[in-house]
Design an enzyme around this catalytic site. Structure first.
Site, PDB file in Angstrom:
ATOM      1  N   GLU A 124      -2.132  -3.625   9.779  1.00 30.00           N
ATOM      2  CA  GLU A 124      -0.316  -2.962   9.575  1.00 30.00           C
ATOM      3  C   GLU A 124       0.170  -2.018  10.174  1.00 30.00           C
ATOM      4  O   GLU A 124      -0.355  -1.369  11.145  1.00 30.00           O
ATOM      5  CB  GLU A 124      -0.175  -2.681   8.268  1.00 30.00           C
ATOM      6  CG  GLU A 124       1.583  -1.716   7.888  1.00 30.00           C
ATOM      7  CD  GLU A 124       1.691  -1.025   6.562  1.00 30.00           C
ATOM      8  OE1 GLU A 124       0.418  -0.063   6.428  1.00 30.00           O
ATOM      9  OE2 GLU A 124       2.511  -1.059   5.965  1.00 30.00           O
ATOM     10  N   ASN A 138       8.202  -5.439   6.480  1.00 27.89           N
ATOM     11  CA  ASN A 138       7.077  -4.970   7.191  1.00 27.89           C
ATOM     12  C   ASN A 138       6.056  -6.495   6.316  1.00 27.89           C
ATOM     13  O   ASN A 138       5.761  -6.754   5.263  1.00 27.89           O
ATOM     14  CB  ASN A 138       6.634  -3.909   5.983  1.00 27.89           C
ATOM     15  CG  ASN A 138       5.443  -3.251   6.666  1.00 27.89           C
ATOM     16  OD1 ASN A 138       4.680  -3.886   7.159  1.00 27.89           O
ATOM     17  ND2 ASN A 138       4.927  -2.083   5.981  1.00 27.89           N
ATOM     18  N   LYS A 191       5.344  -7.993   3.233  1.00 24.81           N
ATOM     19  CA  LYS A 191       5.218  -6.238   2.162  1.00 24.81           C
ATOM     20  C   LYS A 191       5.789  -6.813   0.778  1.00 24.81           C
ATOM     21  O   LYS A 191       7.162  -6.149   0.782  1.00 24.81           O
ATOM     22  CB  LYS A 191       5.121  -5.213   2.562  1.00 24.81           C
ATOM     23  CG  LYS A 191       4.534  -4.639   2.344  1.00 24.81           C
ATOM     24  CD  LYS A 191       4.070  -3.367   2.714  1.00 24.81           C
ATOM     25  CE  LYS A 191       3.352  -2.335   1.887  1.00 24.81           C
ATOM     26  NZ  LYS A 191       3.613  -0.527   2.625  1.00 24.81           N
ATOM     27  N   GLU A 218       9.860   4.240   3.747  1.00 27.41           N
ATOM     28  CA  GLU A 218       9.401   2.681   3.540  1.00 27.41           C
ATOM     29  C   GLU A 218      10.569   1.598   2.659  1.00 27.41           C
ATOM     30  O   GLU A 218      10.653   0.419   3.056  1.00 27.41           O
ATOM     31  CB  GLU A 218       8.330   1.833   3.370  1.00 27.41           C
ATOM     32  CG  GLU A 218       6.891   2.405   4.106  1.00 27.41           C
ATOM     33  CD  GLU A 218       5.659   0.693   4.085  1.00 27.41           C
ATOM     34  OE1 GLU A 218       6.046   0.309   3.775  1.00 27.41           O
ATOM     35  OE2 GLU A 218       4.563   2.091   3.912  1.00 27.41           O
ATOM     36  N   CYS A 274      -1.148  -3.481   2.746  1.00 24.03           N
ATOM     37  CA  CYS A 274      -1.530  -1.602   2.494  1.00 24.03           C
ATOM     38  C   CYS A 274      -0.926  -1.395   0.872  1.00 24.03           C
ATOM     39  O   CYS A 274      -2.514  -1.557   0.003  1.00 24.03           O
ATOM     40  CB  CYS A 274      -0.216  -0.117   3.244  1.00 24.03           C
ATOM     41  SG  CYS A 274      -1.010   0.646   3.123  1.00 24.03           S
ATOM     42  N   ASN A 287      -1.767   1.802   6.730  1.00 25.16           N
ATOM     43  CA  ASN A 287      -1.279   2.834   7.612  1.00 25.16           C
ATOM     44  C   ASN A 287      -1.754   3.668   6.280  1.00 25.16           C
ATOM     45  O   ASN A 287      -0.725   3.655   5.461  1.00 25.16           O
ATOM     46  CB  ASN A 287      -0.322   3.074   8.374  1.00 25.16           C
ATOM     47  CG  ASN A 287      -0.423   2.165   9.454  1.00 25.16           C
ATOM     48  OD1 ASN A 287      -0.177   2.733  10.602  1.00 25.16           O
ATOM     49  ND2 ASN A 287      -0.376   1.291   9.253  1.00 25.16           N
TER      50      ASN A 287
END
Ligand code: CDT
Length: 310
Positions: free
Chosen positions: A47, A107, A124, A143, A169, A194
């Site tokens: 990621e 993302n 994402k 995020e 993730c 991550n």
């Protein structure tokens, strides 16, 4: 001999704040060359593989963070990965921050075939963390401030001899992620992460507990959907913030068959037999035979839990 897709899971060691794209891409390219030398069909990168994990930093003006995003894929910095793919017949997946021409931030992860062509894109969906500065946390995870939830669903693609899906993730913690791909016959899920080694709100939670959560989710997702899962981490210490690594390849029985030993750039390789998905897909997890969707309505009707009154 089944349908073998030889996978290279290319863990990234830490990327510091001042490391530029050219340097990060050179490191990825090194691992891609190693994967090619080992005969891999496809390499899975992590990621946000081109930069440090920037959502740990707060900016009052979100536009100040745009320098962490890519406006083109491939762009000048990432072109060498696509060229190597095309010239050497090796596919890959790559995670990065995407800034669209109309100003949206995602993302994102792309799936690139052996001709260096983007076959698929995933944005994402499950964004962890928070949108505003929360000083009570030991570190930030913003995020929700810098990305919008993905708008492409959980597609899968028939490419490189198999049915391949992607997630990113935090998505791995949600069974819905894997099930939606399972319902499209997915045979291999490529995912990057991550994950900080500590919990910003619960100091007593150990790195080992957090690694256990990560494995548990990916192993369950693999078994319950009879699919390979390739989980690829960014690992090690970024600017005093430790990411736990734990890159691994999991078979459709939910067993870990290969795992990284370091917190650096490290390639692990495994011959993933996509036909190994068939037995469970046609028996215990023959969805058409066994699922009872008349009882699953709450999953799409409701987000939060509502316990009975009293
Ligand atoms: N990158 C990412 O999604 N990390 C999250 C951290 C959760 S703590 C807010 C993860 O689920 O691993």
């Amino acid at each position: 001999m089944g349908r073998i897709l030889k996978i290279g899971a290319a863990q990234s060691g830490p990327i510091q704040k001042d490391e530029d794209r050219d340097s990060a891409v050179a490191r990825l390219l090194e691992m891609m060359k190693e994967a090619h030398a080992e005969g891999c069909d496809m390499v899975v990168f992590t990621e946000l593989a081109l930069t440090t994990f920037f959502p740990r930093y707060y900016a009052e003006d979100r536009a100040d963070m745009d320098s962490w995003f890519e406006t083109d894929m491939p762009g000048p910095a990432t072109r060498p990965l696509f060229d190597f793919s095309k010239d050497n017949g090796i596919g890959f997946t790559l995670g990065y921050g995407e800034l669209t021409p109309d100003g949206h931030h995602f993302n994102t992860q792309v799936l690139v075939d052996k001709n260096g062509e983007i076959q698929g894109k995933y944005r994402k969906i499950h964004l962890p963390g928070h949108a505003e500065l929360e000083p009570e946390r030991s570190f930030q995870h913003l995020e929700k401030r810098y990305f919008e939830p993905g708008d492409l669903g959980f597609p899968v693609w028939r490419t490189m001899g198999g049915v391949i899906g992607m997630c990113i993730c935090n998505d791995r913690r949600w069974p819905e992620t894997f099930r939606v791909m399972g319902l499209q016959g997915v045979e291999l899920v490529a995912l990057g992460y991550n994950t900080p080694s500590s919990n910003s709100l619960k100091a007593s939670e150990t790195k080992e507990t957090r690694q256990h959560h990560s494995r548990l989710c990916m192993q369950a997702g693999a078994y319950q959907n009879a699919t390979w899962v390739v989980g690829v981490a960014k690992a090690g210490d970024e600017d005093g913030h430790h990411l736990f690594g734990d890159t691994m390849i999991i078979n459709p029985d939910g067993k870990i068959v290969a795992e990284a030993k370091t917190e650096d750039d490290e390639l692990i390789v495994f011959d993933c037999d996509l036909d190994a998905c068939r037995f469970l897909k046609e028996s215990t997890f023959d969805f058409a035979a066994h699922r009872r969707i008349e009882h699953y309505g709450l999953i799409t009707e409701q987000t939060g839990a509502i316990p009975p009154e009293g």
